[in-house]
Every structure is written in structure tokens, then in C-alpha cells.
Design a protein around this motif. Structure first.
Motif, PDB file in Angstrom:
ATOM      1  N   LEU A   1      13.444   8.016  -3.331  1.00  0.00           N
ATOM      2  CA  LEU A   1      12.846   7.384  -2.162  1.00  0.00           C
ATOM      3  C   LEU A   1      13.171   5.893  -2.204  1.00  0.00           C
ATOM      4  CD1 LEU A   1       9.518   9.329  -2.381  1.00  0.00           C
ATOM      5  CD2 LEU A   1      11.006   9.352  -0.380  1.00  0.00           C
ATOM      6  N   THR A   2      13.887   5.429  -1.196  1.00  0.00           N
ATOM      7  CA  THR A   2      14.240   4.017  -1.097  1.00  0.00           C
ATOM      8  C   THR A   2      13.284   3.363  -0.116  1.00  0.00           C
ATOM      9  OG1 THR A   2      16.559   4.475  -1.587  1.00  0.00           O
ATOM     10  CG2 THR A   2      16.057   2.375  -0.512  1.00  0.00           C
ATOM     11  N   ILE A   3      12.597   2.330  -0.563  1.00  0.00           N
ATOM     12  CA  ILE A   3      11.563   1.678   0.230  1.00  0.00           C
ATOM     13  C   ILE A   3      11.912   0.208   0.405  1.00  0.00           C
ATOM     14  CG2 ILE A   3      10.142   1.375  -1.858  1.00  0.00           C
ATOM     15  CD1 ILE A   3       7.652   1.563  -0.047  1.00  0.00           C
TER      16      ILE A   3
ATOM     17  N   ARG B   1      14.025   2.466 -14.914  1.00  0.00           N
ATOM     18  CA  ARG B   1      14.504   2.630 -13.548  1.00  0.00           C
ATOM     19  C   ARG B   1      13.743   3.686 -12.746  1.00  0.00           C
ATOM     20  NH1 ARG B   1      21.069   1.905 -13.133  1.00  0.00           N
ATOM     21  NH2 ARG B   1      21.198  -0.163 -14.121  1.00  0.00           N
ATOM     22  N   GLY B   2      12.585   4.087 -13.220  1.00  0.00           N
ATOM     23  CA  GLY B   2      11.787   5.009 -12.417  1.00  0.00           C
ATOM     24  C   GLY B   2      11.481   4.384 -11.065  1.00  0.00           C
ATOM     25  N   THR B   3      10.977   3.166 -11.089  1.00  0.00           N
ATOM     26  CA  THR B   3      10.888   2.325  -9.892  1.00  0.00           C
ATOM     27  C   THR B   3      11.848   1.169 -10.122  1.00  0.00           C
ATOM     28  OG1 THR B   3       8.577   2.915  -9.459  1.00  0.00           O
ATOM     29  CG2 THR B   3       9.398   0.905  -8.431  1.00  0.00           C
ATOM     30  N   TRP B   4      12.972   1.207  -9.420  1.00  0.00           N
ATOM     31  CA  TRP B   4      14.084   0.279  -9.664  1.00  0.00           C
ATOM     32  C   TRP B   4      14.101  -0.758  -8.551  1.00  0.00           C
ATOM     33  CZ3 TRP B   4      19.931   1.416  -8.895  1.00  0.00           C
ATOM     34  CH2 TRP B   4      20.698   0.562  -9.689  1.00  0.00           C
ATOM     35  N   GLU B   5      13.406  -1.860  -8.786  1.00  0.00           N
ATOM     36  CA  GLU B   5      13.219  -2.867  -7.755  1.00  0.00           C
ATOM     37  C   GLU B   5      14.388  -3.857  -7.712  1.00  0.00           C
ATOM     38  OE1 GLU B   5       8.592  -3.692  -7.238  1.00  0.00           O
ATOM     39  OE2 GLU B   5       9.222  -3.925  -9.336  1.00  0.00           O
ATOM     40  N   ILE B   6      14.613  -4.412  -6.522  1.00  0.00           N
ATOM     41  CA  ILE B   6      15.582  -5.489  -6.436  1.00  0.00           C
ATOM     42  C   ILE B   6      15.066  -6.682  -7.237  1.00  0.00           C
ATOM     43  CG2 ILE B   6      16.574  -4.773  -4.223  1.00  0.00           C
ATOM     44  CD1 ILE B   6      14.819  -6.869  -2.857  1.00  0.00           C
ATOM     45  N   ALA B   7      15.984  -7.459  -7.776  1.00  0.00           N
ATOM     46  CA  ALA B   7      15.614  -8.644  -8.567  1.00  0.00           C
ATOM     47  C   ALA B   7      16.616  -9.750  -8.245  1.00  0.00           C
ATOM     48  CB  ALA B   7      15.613  -8.311 -10.057  1.00  0.00           C
TER      49      ALA B   7
ATOM     50  N   VAL C   1      14.255   1.506  -5.309  1.00  0.00           N
ATOM     51  CA  VAL C   1      14.551   2.937  -5.330  1.00  0.00           C
ATOM     52  C   VAL C   1      13.590   3.573  -6.324  1.00  0.00           C
ATOM     53  CG1 VAL C   1      16.229   4.713  -5.959  1.00  0.00           C
ATOM     54  CG2 VAL C   1      16.987   2.663  -4.730  1.00  0.00           C
ATOM     55  N   VAL C   2      12.825   4.553  -5.857  1.00  0.00           N
ATOM     56  CA  VAL C   2      11.876   5.264  -6.708  1.00  0.00           C
ATOM     57  C   VAL C   2      12.445   6.653  -6.993  1.00  0.00           C
ATOM     58  CG1 VAL C   2       9.532   6.152  -6.943  1.00  0.00           C
ATOM     59  CG2 VAL C   2       9.941   3.998  -5.713  1.00  0.00           C
ATOM     60  N   THR C   3      12.674   6.949  -8.261  1.00  0.00           N
ATOM     61  CA  THR C   3      13.160   8.269  -8.657  1.00  0.00           C
ATOM     62  C   THR C   3      11.962   9.158  -8.925  1.00  0.00           C
ATOM     63  OG1 THR C   3      15.188   7.353  -9.609  1.00  0.00           O
ATOM     64  CG2 THR C   3      14.530   9.548 -10.338  1.00  0.00           C
TER      65      THR C   3
ATOM     66  N   THR D   1       0.827  -1.207   0.000  1.00  0.00           N
ATOM     67  CA  THR D   1       0.000   0.000   0.000  1.00  0.00           C
ATOM     68  C   THR D   1       0.860   1.255   0.000  1.00  0.00           C
ATOM     69  OG1 THR D   1      -0.152  -0.062   2.418  1.00  0.00           O
ATOM     70  CG2 THR D   1      -1.915  -1.120   1.175  1.00  0.00           C
ATOM     71  N   ALA D   2       2.070   1.169   0.546  1.00  0.00           N
ATOM     72  CA  ALA D   2       2.935   2.347   0.618  1.00  0.00           C
ATOM     73  C   ALA D   2       3.565   2.682  -0.735  1.00  0.00           C
ATOM     74  CB  ALA D   2       4.032   2.124   1.648  1.00  0.00           C
ATOM     75  N   LEU D   3       3.901   1.668  -1.528  1.00  0.00           N
ATOM     76  CA  LEU D   3       4.622   1.911  -2.779  1.00  0.00           C
ATOM     77  C   LEU D   3       3.893   2.874  -3.720  1.00  0.00           C
ATOM     78  CD1 LEU D   3       7.088   1.359  -4.520  1.00  0.00           C
ATOM     79  CD2 LEU D   3       5.948  -0.694  -5.395  1.00  0.00           C
ATOM     80  N   PRO D   4       2.580   2.743  -3.964  1.00  0.00           N
ATOM     81  CA  PRO D   4       1.904   3.709  -4.836  1.00  0.00           C
ATOM     82  C   PRO D   4       1.948   5.145  -4.297  1.00  0.00           C
ATOM     83  CG  PRO D   4       0.566   1.744  -4.562  1.00  0.00           C
ATOM     84  CD  PRO D   4       1.669   1.644  -3.566  1.00  0.00           C
ATOM     85  N   VAL D   5       1.916   5.292  -2.972  1.00  0.00           N
ATOM     86  CA  VAL D   5       2.033   6.631  -2.381  1.00  0.00           C
ATOM     87  C   VAL D   5       3.409   7.201  -2.678  1.00  0.00           C
ATOM     88  CG1 VAL D   5       2.024   7.951  -0.222  1.00  0.00           C
ATOM     89  CG2 VAL D   5       0.381   6.086  -0.556  1.00  0.00           C
TER      90      VAL D   5
END
Length: 415
Positions: A262-264, A290-296, A274-276, A246-250
Motif C-alpha cells: 500500500l503506497t500512501i 522496510r515494513g513501513t518504508w517512508e520517504i526521507a 510504501v507499507v508492505t 490518521t490513515a497510516l495506522p489503518v
């Protein structure tokens, strides 16, 4: 599950002792811890915290140096001239944050510290003043998520009013974060759950655009249009959003006053990114994905790391912290992706900078949160501060010129 949390917390108490042993050896120390009851008035929730800090550290080593620095940036008569502008900015804040700013100013006045209201409002622009940061989210090979960050500021006195604050509501802890007391925003923190664990965490890095720090004018314009201070947005999210999903879309979409990273981090495998951010949403990141650059982790990408430069830029376009941090993390490897590796990485120059004010370490599943306050030699601080003061003074001068050109400007009278 409850016994697992208990075991994790017990093990981490041992880790805390070890980490503090390392920190103390170099003059660093663990930030004091306070509890703030959100059911109390703004004045009653914060003044006891401020009074305890004054009693232990003294005004001359806390807010006194910060106030003297603000006074050095502009003549007092110009600060007074700016009062109508800062009143307008303050009125753009959500009511609770207006109350907290006015409460802190009331306390300063009662103590005879001679702050203007505008100077207290200016403190609420801590993120926008000028800072550098490093944030890391990493997944261990066993699936455990860890989160750490350095926050770098050259402002005087910060180390002595840095604190780990736990927020409560209805007698229940709802969030925890590292704060500069007097600044109402949270730039690093985690959401707490009733069982003592945390469900997600968040850290903010300033985003340098064209290798330049953020100017004040567009940020103040955004405030006047009703966009919320990023530190307030983060605090609200950490208190109210129950989990990573729920936090990620915010984090991705909430309008903010200045560009940011913002690193979540969450608690489940894969919950880290990391969200740029642009002001109005997630960056298109030059179509790099890489706008939302998730771990993989399944691709060997078990951590994400951000400093203050777009992460799709080559290392040569940055200041060296990112390259050094990557080397340290890669050398450690995923089997050692834990609090000790994050602490070691964040404690190694140049990742640990001459103006790093604190390192925060988080393990959400165990409810672990620790803030190590960093200290530096006085001559190093003076050099860093001198460079920063020159830049901030220029940005304030630009803001004053802009203010005097506004149709609602009338000297020192708000119209």
C-alpha cells in the motif's frame, strides 16, 4: 491558503490538457468521470453509471467480454455448483457492499446478461484475480508531494468500464478514485476536503510471494472468517480517514484478506511511504526496517517506488519494471519530481506493461486526480490474456476441489 489552492488547480488544468495530448497520441484516453451519491440505495447509486457506460460503449465491449472470459474458465454447471460458496463469501461482506453486489447482479438479470450471482461476487475479487502494478510517491525539492501508479490487468473489457468516481455524502464530495464499475472496491484514490483539495491518497499493489501470484483458497478462507476485501477496506478508509496521520495506522494494521503493498501519500513534506502488508499487519520485512518504508528527503531518499516484489529483494529477483523505474526517477532528479515526471516514468516500457489498464496521477494539495486509460494492440492483449487465463483457471480448479471437501458442501445446496 485558498488562493494557493486556486492557483495550483488552474495550473494543473493546463497540465491535464498537455498530459491528455500525449495520451491521445498513442490511443489512450481520459477515463470518464461519474459522481456516486452514497446517500442513495446501492441500486440507485450505481445503475445510472452502468447504463451510461452501456449507452456509450456497448455491453459487447464492456462487461460482455469479461463475462465470456469467466464462462471460459469453468463450465456453467460448475459455476452454478459454486453458488453456495459465493453466497457465503457475499454474506461475509459488510452490508453496504453486499447490497452493491446484489444490486449489480439484479441489473445484469434485468438486462438479460445471464450472470450468476457467484460471477458477480467473483468480480469483487478483482485484486485477488491476478494483477501487477507500479506505485510511486515522490517529494519535490520544494516539499510538494506527488503520487502516481500503473495498474496492470489482463482481464478483457476493463478499459471500457474504467472510470474516475467521486463519492458524495450529504451533498459533499468525500473521496475520489479509479474504479472498474461493477467492482465496489477502490484500488487507487484520494480523500477529499471541503476546499476542493485532497488530504491523502492511496494505491494498492499485489504482493507476489516467492514470485507467485496469490492463490484463491487462503483468500476465500479469510473472507469466510470475516476479514474484509482489501478494496472495500481502502474505499472505507479513503471516505472516512481525514488525513495522512490518521490513515497510516489503518493502512498498517487493518486485517486484510491477501498480502499487499500500500503506497500512501499526504500533503506535508515527508508524508509518503510504501507499507508492505501481511494479512494480519505490517510485514517484519526481514528486519530491514522496510515494513513501513517512508520517504526521507533529508537523506536524499525523495521517492519510494513499489512494483510487486518485496522492495528489499535485489533487482535480479524481479521482472525489470522496478530497475527501469528507479533509473528513470533518478535521472529526472528531485527538482523535477512532479506529475510530468511520474507520467513519463509510468509511460515508459517496461514500467508501462503490455497489460497496463490505467495510469493514475495525483497531487493532493491541489485536489488533482486524473486517470489515463491505456490501450494496447489486440494481438498483444490476446497473448497476455492467454497466459493469465491458464493461471486463473488452475487457481479456480483448486478452489473448486477445496470447496467440495468442506464439511458444509452438499452439491449445490447450502447447508
Amino acid at each position: 491558503f485558498g488562493s494557493r489552492i486556486f492557483t495550483l488547480q488552474a495550473n494543473l488544468l493546463v497540465m491535464r490538457a498537455l498530459l491528455l495530448g500525449v495520451a491521445t497520441a498513442v490511443g489512450d484516453f481520459s477515463a470518464p468521470r461519474f459522481t456516486v451519491d452514497l446517500d442513495k440505495s446501492a441500486y440507485d447509486r450505481w445503475v445510472p453509471v452502468a447504463e451510461e457506460i452501456i449507452a456509450k460503449r456497448g455491453y459487447q465491449y464492456t462487461w460482455g467480454p469479461l463475462h465470456a472470459w469467466l464462462e471460459s474458465l469453468l463450465p456453467r454447471k460448475v459455476w452454478e455448483e459454486l453458488e453456495p460458496l459465493w453466497e457465503r463469501v457475499l454474506k461475509s461482506y459488510p452490508a453496504d457492499y453486499q447490497d452493491e453486489s446484489r444490486a449489480f447482479n439484479k441489473w445484469c438479470t434485468e438486462k438479460g446478461y445471464n450472470w450468476t450471482l457467484g460471477q458477480n461476487v467473483m468480480v469483487q475479487l478483482f485484486y485477488e484475480v491476478e494483477d501487477a502494478c507500479t506505485s510511486i510517491v515522490a517529494q519535490h525539492s520544494n516539499g510538494t508531494i506527488f503520487h502516481g501508479r500503473n495498474l496492470d490487468y489482463g482481464l478483457p473489457g476493463l478499459e471500457n468500464f474504467t472510470a474516475t468516481v467521486t463519492f458524495t455524502r450529504n451533498a459533499t464530495a468525500v473521496a475520489r478514485g479509479t474504479m472498474y464499475v461493477g467492482y465496489s472496491g477502490v484500488l487507487t484514490g484520494q480523500h477529499l476536503t471541503p476546499d476542493g483539495s485532497a488530504s491523502w491518497s492511496l494505491s494498492l499493489n499485489q504482493r507476489f510471494l516467492g514470485q507467485q501470484v496469490i492463490p484463491y483458497i487462503p483468500t476465500v478462507e479469510a473472507f469466510l472468517k470475516g476479514v474484509q476485501n482489501i478494496g472495500f477496506t481502502m474505499r472505507d478508509a479513503l471516505i472516512n480517514e481525514p488525513d495522512y496521520a490518521t490513515a497510516l495506522p489503518v493502512v498498517q494494521n487493518k486485517h486484510i484478506a491477501a498480502p499487499a503493498y500500500l503506497t500512501i501519500a499526504g500533503v506535508k513534506p515527508g508524508e509518503g511511504a510504501v507499507v508492505t502488508r501481511d494479512r494480519n499487519g505490517t510485514s517484519q520485512a526481514w528486519n530491514t526496517g522496510r515494513g513501513t518504508w517512508e520517504i526521507a528527503p533529508e537523506k536524499g531518499q525523495w521517492y519510494r517506488l513499489e512494483t510487486n516484489f518485496d522492495n528489499w529483494w535485489p533487482d535480479l529477483a524481479t521482472d525489470g519494471r522496478r530497475k527501469a523505474a528507479h533509473k528513470l526517477m533518478d535521472t529526472a532528479g528531485q527538482d523535477h519530481a512532479d506529475l510530468e515526471t511520474l507520467r513519463s516514468t509510468l509511460s515508459t516500457s517496461p514500467v508501462l506493461a503490455d497489460d497496463t489498464t490505467y495510469t493514475a496521477l495525483m497531487h493532493n494539495e491541489a485536489g488533482w486526480y486524473d486517470t489515463i486509460v491505456r490501450e494496447h494492440p489486440a494481438d498483444v492483449q490476446r497473448e497476455v490474456r492467454a497466459l493469465m487465463t491458464k493461471r486463473v483457471a488452475k487457481k479456480l480448479e483448486d478452489l473448486v476441489s477445496w470447496y467440495r471437501q468442506q464439511p458444509w458442501y452438499a452439491g449445490a445446496v447450502l447447508v
